[in-house]
Motif scaffolding. Structure first.
Motif, PDB file in Angstrom:
ATOM      1  N   LYS A  30       9.530 -13.694 -41.810  1.00 30.65           N
ATOM      2  CA  LYS A  30      10.376 -13.679 -43.006  1.00 30.65           C
ATOM      3  C   LYS A  30       9.622 -14.207 -44.221  1.00 30.65           C
ATOM      4  O   LYS A  30       9.635 -13.600 -45.312  1.00 30.65           O
ATOM      5  N   ARG A  31       8.940 -15.345 -44.064  1.00 30.42           N
ATOM      6  CA  ARG A  31       8.238 -15.938 -45.205  1.00 30.42           C
ATOM      7  C   ARG A  31       7.021 -15.102 -45.601  1.00 30.42           C
ATOM      8  O   ARG A  31       6.722 -14.978 -46.797  1.00 30.42           O
ATOM      9  N   LEU A  32       6.311 -14.566 -44.626  1.00 32.00           N
ATOM     10  CA  LEU A  32       5.157 -13.724 -44.951  1.00 32.00           C
ATOM     11  C   LEU A  32       5.589 -12.476 -45.709  1.00 32.00           C
ATOM     12  O   LEU A  32       4.941 -12.068 -46.683  1.00 32.00           O
ATOM     13  N   GLU A  33       6.692 -11.866 -45.253  1.00 35.55           N
ATOM     14  CA  GLU A  33       7.191 -10.667 -45.937  1.00 35.55           C
ATOM     15  C   GLU A  33       7.662 -10.996 -47.347  1.00 35.55           C
ATOM     16  O   GLU A  33       7.453 -10.213 -48.283  1.00 35.55           O
ATOM     17  N   SER A  34       8.287 -12.148 -47.514  1.00 42.35           N
ATOM     18  CA  SER A  34       8.776 -12.548 -48.832  1.00 42.35           C
ATOM     19  C   SER A  34       7.619 -12.754 -49.800  1.00 42.35           C
ATOM     20  O   SER A  34       7.657 -12.281 -50.950  1.00 42.35           O
ATOM     21  N   ILE A  35       6.584 -13.461 -49.353  1.00 45.97           N
ATOM     22  CA  ILE A  35       5.422 -13.712 -50.214  1.00 45.97           C
ATOM     23  C   ILE A  35       4.691 -12.416 -50.512  1.00 45.97           C
ATOM     24  O   ILE A  35       4.262 -12.170 -51.649  1.00 45.97           O
ATOM     25  N   SER A  36       4.576 -11.555 -49.488  1.00 44.10           N
ATOM     26  CA  SER A  36       3.904 -10.267 -49.685  1.00 44.10           C
ATOM     27  C   SER A  36       4.660  -9.397 -50.675  1.00 44.10           C
ATOM     28  O   SER A  36       4.060  -8.707 -51.515  1.00 44.10           O
TER      29      SER A  36
END
Length: 813
Positions: A296-302
């Motif tokens: 979730k956090r990786l997708e949000s930052i990406s």
């Protein structure tokens, strides 16, 4: 090839084969105690007696001392031979304490097996037994001399095979004693092999005492991952933890022995401080929730900053499966190029991988048959210990050995050394190569170089051993060019590179265009990178400027770690996902010569029963699951973060890897074990690094590998602490004299973060203008750039009298 008959079986064997080996090839086991294939025959125990019925000679003979010849007819079951062997064993047991119930060797004791098989079951000797006082031989080996049967395996291995003299045999006749003159830690870094070699319980494994008998263990074969050689090992596990390691046999690699770092470097897998539970923002959570939160956090930052705002890093201690998954994850999710930290640890790694080819690569077994060995910027004993034994074998077979290195090399065999600074090594290699003259006008080493040139000219099977850590990438190319030149002159020349970690070669092969650690830190500082995923990697262990690294990490929106070691990165990560070790997950590793090896899982994972029971009695209740038994291997976590199912529908992980990475195709066509992997085409590597040399106004500080020093996994083995080098600073005798110092003085070195207090050691072998520090867990060596040297001014070196803190001699001018 001679043809002979053993127990009515006809067999043909190569010339020079001993009868004891010929029988084994025919499936006939002849008892033996003193005989060991790697050590050869000595004829000490007399228990391998067989009857020669016909041939060049007849009668009762020792099968380990007789070469097989044409026309021999041999019986191992002849009544006279059987009776002789029975009496020999009875003589050996006269003074034995008969303490099998309390002996840790019980269950894999050759004496037990042959005593029963030989028919000696009733004690007839009524006299008093000979007794000895046992010695303290260090933290690795327990000594019980009363069990000795005088087979001489230990002294022959220790002195003849390894070249160390602090353990041997004293006494005569019935008073023979195998040990040291005084108690003390054994000097030999291969001493653990005494445990495997001893056919009784004289030398037993001290760290694993009382953990179980052989039949209690889950046994498997694997690959040692504590250096780049990939030696074969045998793993014993019990109660969900590793109990002990023994030497396995990979004939092209380590034959039958391993070093003590590899043997005792496994305790991190049993550690209570290991990350057993997933964590998000300091709170323990389920594995599933941790992975979902990371995605979730990786997708949000990406989505907010673009895929290039996310970076991932890994190291050569990961399996091939993990490295392949990480590289693929970065590609599939459009993250920044994967950062392989071994490139920082070894500037010459790229060139070493791409300059090694099928025609010039040699195995350690091939090194033993070399007639001249030149080591350039390599210290085998500390960087890849078993390699030094292969070089010793070559020396015993008549080969000459020379080294070009700035360090105070101390190897267990005779060799000559050219004491050259790191920046000089490439120039000297070019000077040895008539096709690439360096034009060097420095004649300090002219005599030594002439000697090496002469040996190269006379040799027919020369081998160049080249390091990758203390030298620059250009040096690797110079070493490879020299080998190519020798091969062009019709010599069977080969090159052998040493690399920092077990899978450094695999990481470079898969990550040909990856980023660097310094670039990673710079981009974190600038805010280009917002999220960092560390997979079995630790920036704090590789980046020297701690203050700068801390500031860069604080700028991240997310720091996630997937690891099985309690590293500094794990301790400060926002999300921690535990990973299985190689002993639980298995894995493929490609050693420095390109040889792949598969390490089998030793057990199914989960918290050790010892930890679950708090160190006391195991829990007295039965639970429906294995505590922390759902921890996945690191490669599975990486694929899940990439949004893929494990294997992505393929039959196996190996199928997926070979389809995704064409360079790994040989693993599909020829299998894993022993398959050699090379790049599609040999090249010169990716980038060139600046030459390093001494500066007139100071010293070049070289942080060097130590056999029991900085390797991250074995650093968790408390039993190795007593074996480590002391905290020392080495310099040339001439340099120490100019500063008014001498061997044994105290020295203070003022560096970036804090001063280092060490003992001064001097050596005639060292290059002038160079300081050497062997990395040690108790030393803040992470202030240095691994694989890089930097200048220390004379104003940063303080020398005081031996054993004092007095600095009255003042700052060195």
């Amino acid at each position: 090839m001679p043809k002979l008959i053993i127990d009515k079986r006809e067999i043909v064997v190569p010339e020079g084969t001993m009868v004891i080996d010929a029988a084994e090839q025919a499936g006939i086991y002849i008892p033996r105690f003193c005989y060991f294939a790697e050590l050869g025959a000595v004829g000490a125990c007399r228990v391998c007696a067989v009857m020669f019925e016909d041939g060049p000679f007849t009668g009762l003979q020792m099968s380990c001392m007789v070469e097989a010849e044409e026309g021999m007819v041999i019986s191992t079951e002849d009544p006279e031979a059987v009776d002789f062997r029975k009496h020999v064993i009875e003589w050996m047991m006269m003074n034995h304490p008969h303490d099998c119930p309390v002996c840790d060797e019980g269950g894999h004791c050759l004496l037990q097996d042959l005593t029963v098989a030989g028919g000696h079951g009733i004690r007839r000797y009524p006299g008093r037994k000979r007794t000895y006082r046992d010695q303290y031989l260090g933290p690795l080996i327990s000594h019980e001399e009363n069990r000795c049967i005088q087979c001489y395996r230990c002294s022959r291995f220790y002195q003849e095979y390894c070249g160390y003299t602090d353990l041997g045999v004293t006494g005569i006749a019935q008073r023979i004693y195998f040990g040291r003159y005084t108690d003390g830690v054994l000097e030999n870094p291969f001493s653990g092999n005494l445990i495997d070699l001893c056919p009784t319980g004289v030398y037993t494994d001290r760290p694993s005492r009382y953990t179980g008998r052989r039949w209690d263990f889950e046994r498997s074969e694997g690959v040692c991952i504590n250096c780049s050689l990939g030696c074969g090992i045998k793993v014993s596990a019990r109660y969900r933890e590793i109990a002990r390691l023994e030497a396995g046999s990979r004939q092209e690699v380590n034959r039958a022995f391993i070093c003590d770092r590899g043997r005792y470097g496994f305790f991190y897998a049993n550690s209570a401080s290991r990350p057993w539970k997933a964590r998000v923002d300091g709170e323990n959570v389920s594995l599933q929730k941790a992975v979902e939160e990371a995605v979730k956090r990786l997708e949000s930052i990406s989505a907010q900053y673009g895929g290039q705002a996310v970076a991932a890093a890994g190291s050569g201690r990961s399996s091939l499966e993990t490295l392949a998954s990480c590289v693929y994850m970065c590609t599939a999710r459009s993250f920044r190029d994967f950062v392989f930290e071994d490139r920082t640890a070894a500037p010459g790694a790229d060139s070493a991988v791409f300059r090694l080819a099928p025609e010039n690569a040699v195995s350690m077994q091939s090194i033993e048959s070399a007639d001249f060995i030149l080591a350039a910027g390599a210290d085998p004993l500390n960087e890849a210990p078993i390699l030094s034994l292969a070089m010793r074998r070559a020396r015993q077979n008549g080969a000459a050995v020379s080294a070009i290195d700035p360090r105070p090399l101390a190897w267990p065999f005779e060799f000559t050394q050219v004491a050259a600074a790191p920046g000089e090594i490439r120039k000297l290699l070019q000077e040895l190569n008539p096709e690439t003259p360096s034009g060097n006008n420095d004649y300090r080493h002219a005599e030594a170089l002439d000697s090496i040139k002469n040996r190269l000219e006379k040799s027919s099977r020369p081998v160049v051993v080249c390091g990758t850590e203390i030298i620059c990438e250009n040096t690797v190319s110079a070493a490879a060019d020299l080998v190519d030149s020798l091969r062009g002159r019709k010599k069977d020349a080969g090159i052998f590179f040493t690399l920092p970690r077990a899978n450094t070669r695999a990481g470079v092969l898969l990550d040909e265009g990856g980023g660097s650690v310094p670039d990673l830190v710079e981009r974190m500082e600038s805010g280009e990178i917002k999220a960092l995923l560390m997979v079995e990697s630790d920036l704090a262990d590789i980046y020297p400027d701690r203050a700068r690294l801390d500031a860069a990490l604080k700028r991240l929106d997310l720091l996630a770690a997937v690891d099985s070691l309690p590293t500094e990165t794990v301790n400060r990560a926002d999300i921690v996902i535990p990973a299985l070790t190689v002993f639980e997950a298995g894995g493929t590793y490609i050693n420095q010569e390109g040889r792949a090896g598969w390490s089998q899982p030793a057990h199914k994972g989960g918290t050790p029963v010892r930890i679950e029971g708090g160190g006391g009695h195991p829990p007295r209740f039965i639970r429906p699951d294995i505590p922390e038994g759902d921890i996945p291997p690191a490669w599975e976590t990486a694929l899940r973060l990439a949004g893929l199912r494990p294997y992505a529908g393929r039959k196996s992980m190996n199928d997926w890897m070979t389809e995704t990475f064409p360079v790994l195709e040989p693993l599909r066509t020829t299998g894993i074990d022993g398959t050699r992997i090379f790049p599609a085409a040999s090249g010169g590597g990716k980038k060139k690094t600046a030459e390093t040399g001494t500066e007139n106004e100071g010293y070049l500080l070289v942080p060097a590998a130590a056999v029991f020093g900085d390797e991250p996994m074995s650093a968790f083995s408390q039993c190795l602490e007593e074996c480590r080098m002391p905290l020392e600073l080495w310099m040339a005798e001439s340099d120490a004299g100019k500063l008014g110092g001498s061997d044994g003085d105290s020295v203070r070195l003022d560096l970036r973060d804090q001063p280092l207090h060490l003992t001064l050691r001097t050596s005639e072998r060292m290059a002038p203008g160079v300081l050497v520090i062997y990395r040690h867990p108790g030393l803040q060596w992470r202030q240095f750039d691994p694989g890089r040297q930097f200048t220390v001014s004379r104003q940063q070196v303080f020398i005081s009298g031996s054993g004092t803190n007095d600095t009255s001699r003042g700052r060195a001018e």
